[in-house]
Design a protein around this motif. Structure first.
Motif, PDB file in Angstrom:
ATOM      1  N   LEU A 717       0.925  -1.175  -0.036  1.00 42.71           N
ATOM      2  CA  LEU A 717       0.100  -0.033  -0.195  1.00 42.71           C
ATOM      3  C   LEU A 717       0.855   1.249  -0.054  1.00 42.71           C
ATOM      4  O   LEU A 717       0.588   2.223  -0.518  1.00 42.71           O
ATOM      5  N   LEU A 726      -4.393  -1.386  -6.388  1.00 38.66           N
ATOM      6  CA  LEU A 726      -4.828  -1.369  -4.848  1.00 38.66           C
ATOM      7  C   LEU A 726      -5.858  -2.189  -4.442  1.00 38.66           C
ATOM      8  O   LEU A 726      -5.587  -2.861  -3.622  1.00 38.66           O
ATOM      9  N   HIS A 730      -5.341  -5.690  -2.154  1.00 39.51           N
ATOM     10  CA  HIS A 730      -6.255  -6.009  -0.840  1.00 39.51           C
ATOM     11  C   HIS A 730      -7.009  -7.395  -1.228  1.00 39.51           C
ATOM     12  O   HIS A 730      -7.098  -8.033  -0.176  1.00 39.51           O
TER      13      HIS A 730
END
Length: 837
Positions: A717, A726, A730
């Motif tokens: 991140l 991103l 995740h």
């Protein structure tokens, strides 16, 4: 006025406004009269030879009144070379009504050449001549006008002239076919790309018509003008019009047969159908959109949008060795692609999709919006609001999907806008994401600056220009960075993810232990009997008491819920449908709903609420793009896994405390001492082994799976540069945690489920065991009770030993073959096995 050209069969479409038949005859007759008088003043007789040429009269028609006013004052109109020929061609009667012309067998060859030259000038405009006629098989009412008109030459013509004439005749076919194509494809239904293509071809035909005007002038003024010179001048044009003709033929015949519907029948039922749809509460536009979503209207899509550009590009590539073809098709590709490029620019620069004829590669599902979706709107909005028409995703999904039209039966291309131009195939995902990112920003009420990095020459971009792809890359980067800054800084994404990790993953924290202690009475109840209101109050009390400082951020977003089914039953259903992270992602929630429905239909949920208790986390748009329902589902699975382990650990711990009381520690002073002591030691040993197993699994999941993966996510991140990276990082973090926690393998999950259920059931027998111990101490236990006591104990030992061995073997196998992260768990479990032995 235009030459006679076969028209397309438009059925019930509105016709162009034209002159009445009387006005038309008057004007054409006047123009013919002007030309006749002009020729008489030049002493040119239509039936005499002048300078080796014969001009056969086409200007005298029976029943025509030539004493009408002329347009002599309009010299610019009268002297235009093609006007008299075109007007006379239009004024001529139908070819089938003409008298048969005399044979040319005995006519000198120079006169034959003059006659044929004049006929050719008519034929090149799509008008039938005297000795060059329509093919006998040609029927204007039955033949497809886009195929063009075929001509045949009078058989009596000299063979030396016939060869040249037959080389020139295809031009007439090409011209009529191209003109019919332009008229047909200029209709609104064919979209902006077809309109631009027709305009570009029409401009090219202007050069052809200019050439015919010059040839007409040379024919009338130059005695040296011959058939050889005509062929010399139009030879390059034959090749050019041939290229355009073959392109229009491919475009005109690429439609599916089902697309050729009767316009008359459609027009008569339009009003009735629209009225019926309105009465049912669905307008025409909505009905078409619904049918398109379900893939029911794919067969009637005309060739338009990206498919037109793909066909042009493929023809240009297949004829790359022909400089004329490359230049011609390149020009048409640039001109036809101008509206397509304009729509793409609007999408990647503002996030607005302006595609009135469904020509672009991006599709909008207008019925999916933030207003009408109450639950989980963000996943629907992000995943399905804007998609690619060909159904492809970044994960590389293949196969036909609902709402995606089937490929053409000929050529295998997807129809219409679903066909992505080959030049943009590698950019389609960036184009989609760039617009989606900007659309998210617009939904947040942030104004988007259209002038970012835009130069004055941007409007001249084409798909063959390298600057266009530089522009796309810049637009994608700008949209990425803008949304990324919005998520990371303005919306505080990183603190949100840290709060999720604290609430869902910290199984060793005092918060979770305190919650279980406070809610133990509710957790003993069945799922239907437990009070969600009370559990929510206890959760808030725990958060307010135990969570301080940074850990207290966003605690108001954490809620208590009750799942509709047990954790392991649900996981097994999900794995059977393809597993988490598979292409059947949408089936996971369906499996959950199915399991819940099955339990609701069969009987009330009798399981304890400790098995179905879960946490939920609510965020608003646009954070819900990252913390979506898809990711919350994964957080919940891990939390329920840890919560169940913690609950079993507490139950075994409570059993240990209870077994420290007097009945379990006092010695028995009679003959039954040895048997009771043996049974008691066996109970202590089994409890210790179960507790060690649960603690080792809990410790492994927390300190060797969740914590290392979270630290790796934090590193990613800190370096993330794009929104899709991103989202991917995740989701990969959660999928990795699920896999390493053994929640995605059916064999591991089955063995672990049997083992943990055995431990939980054994902990539930703490009170019966204590009662049996008290009876043994008081010497009141009957032989039947002693036998039952040993049966229970042996059954628990047998089940635990069997499933522990099976589970350990599965873990060792997966650790050595697929999942190396399970090696520390092998060491932990092996230590338990050695101690027990």
């Amino acid at each position: 006025m235009e030459p006679y050209t076969p028209r397309t069969q438009t059925g019930g479409r509105k016709k162009n406004i034209t002159l009445s038949q009387k006005e038309y005859s008057k004007i054409t007759g006047t123009i013919a009269s002007v030309r006749r008088h002009r020729l008489q003043q030049d002493d040119i007789d239509g039936n005499e030879q002048v300078n080796g040429r014969v001009h056969l009269s086409r200007h005298v028609h029976a029943g025509r009144d030539w004493d009408e006013p002329s347009f002599i004052a309009e010299t610019s109109f009268v002297k235009a070379p093609l006007n008299s020929r075109v007007s006379l061609g239009n004024a001529m009667p139908n070819s089938k009504g003409k008298a048969k012309q005399e044979s040319l067998d005995h006519v000198p060859i120079d006169i034959q050449e003059a006659i044929i030259l004049e006929d050719l000038l008519y034929v090149l405009m799509g008008i039938e001549g005297d000795y060059i006629r329509f093919h006998p098989d040609y029927s204007p009412d039955e033949d497809d006008p886009i195929q063009g008109v075929r001509y045949v030459v009078e058989p009596s013509i000299d063979s030396s002239l016939r060869d040249l004439v037959e080389r020139i005749l295809p031009l007439g076919t090409y011209y009529t076919a191209i003109t019919a194509f332009i008229e047909h494809r200029s209709h609104l239904d064919y979209g902006l790309v077809n309109h631009a293509l027709c305009a570009a071809i029409r401009d090219m035909l202007k050069d052809y018509q200019t050439l015919l005007s010059q040839l007409e002038h040379s024919f009338n003024t130059s005695p040296q003008f011959s058939l050889q010179k005509l062929w010399f001048y139009i030879h390059p044009t034959v090749h050019t019009l041939s290229l355009i003709y073959h392109l229009t033929m491919e475009l005109g015949t690429a439609d599916d047969p089902s697309a050729e519907l009767s316009s008359d029948s459609a027009s008569t039922s339009d009003a009735e159908e629209e009225a019926r749809n309105e009465a049912l509460g669905i307008g025409t536009a909505k009905l078409k959109s619904v049918l398109s979503e379900n893939g029911l209207s794919s067969s009637g899509i005309p060739v338009k949008g990206g498919e037109v550009l793909a066909i042009i590009y493929e023809r240009m590539q297949s004829m790359s060795g022909d400089p004329t073809a490359c230049m011609l098709y390149g020009t048409l590709l640039k001109e036809a692609g101008t509206p397509y490029v304009g729509m793409l620019k609007e999408w990647v620069m503002t996030g607005r999709l302006v595609d009135p004829y469904e020509e672009l590669m991006v599709k909008e599902s207008k019925f999916i919006n933030r207003g009408i979706l109450e639950m989980d709107y963000t996943d629907e909005y992000w995943e399905r609001r804007y998609t690619l028409r060909d159904g492809s995703t970044q994960s590389g999904t293949k196969g036909h999907k609902a709402g995606i039209p089937l490929p053409r039966s000929a050529g295998g291309r997807l129809p219409g806008g679903a066909c992505i131009p080959p030049l943009l195939e590698g950019w389609k995902h960036k184009i989609l994401l760039a617009g989606k990112y900007l659309n998210v920003i617009r939904e947040c009420g942030i104004e988007i600056n259209r002038a970012q990095n835009q130069s004055e020459d941007d409007d001249k971009f084409s798909m063959t220009d390298e600057r266009f792809y530089t522009f796309l890359q810049d637009a994608y980067t700008h949209a990425n960075q803008t949304l990324l800054q919005l998520l990371l800084k303005d919306q505080e994404l990183i603190p949100r993810l840290r709060s999720l990790k604290r609430y869902f993953f910290l199984s060793q924290s005092f918060f979770l232990t305190h919650l279980l202690d406070l809610s133990q009475n509710e957790l003993r109840k069945s799922t239907r009997s437990a009070s969600l209101v009370k559990l929510q109050s206890l959760l808030e009390l725990t958060l307010n008491t135990d969570v301080q400082g940074e850990d207290s951020m966003f605690r108001e977003d954490v809620k208590v819920i009750m799942a509709g089914s047990g954790l392991y039953d649900w996981l097994m259903k999900i794995i059977s449908t393809g597993g988490l992270g598979s292409e059947k992602e949408g089936d996971n929630e369906a499996a959950h709903e199915e399991a819940k429905k099955d339990k609701d239909d069969k009987k009330p949920l009798l399981g304890k609420s400790s098995d179905t208790l879960a946490l939920d986390y609510h965020v608003k748009f646009p954070l819900s793009l990252v913390i979506s329902r898809k990711t919350i589902l994964r957080y919940q699975l891990i939390f329920r896994f840890l919560l169940h382990l913690k609950h079993v650990e507490q139950s075994l711990g409570a059993m240990w405390i209870e077994q420290k009381t007097l009945p379990w520690r006092q010695r028995v002073p009679n003959a039954t001492e040895s048997e009771f002591e043996k049974w008691r030691l066996r109970v202590f040993l089994l409890r210790a082994r179960m507790l060690a197993f649960v603690q080792q699994i809990l410790s492994f999941a927390t300190f060797e799976v969740l914590e290392p993966n979270w630290r790796a996510l934090e590193v990613k991140l800190a370096k993330v540069t794009t929104v899709d990276q991103l989202l991917r990082d995740h989701l990969d973090f959660l999928d990795t945690c699920l896999k390493e926690c053994m929640l995605t393998s059916a064999k591991l999950l089955k063995a672990y489920n049997k083992l943990i259920v055995t431990c939980a059931t054994f902990a539930m027998y703490a009170a019966p065991y204590t009662k049996s111990a008290n009876q043994a101490m008081a010497e009141t236990e009957m032989p039947e009770g002693q036998r039952r006591r040993w049966e229970y104990q042996m059954k628990f030992e047998k089940n635990f030993d069997h499933w522990f061995k099976v589970f350990l073997d599965c873990v060792q196998f997966y650790a050595s073959s697929e999942n190396g992260s399970l090696l520390p768990l092998v060491v932990r479990l092996s230590s338990i096995s050695k101690k027990s032995s």
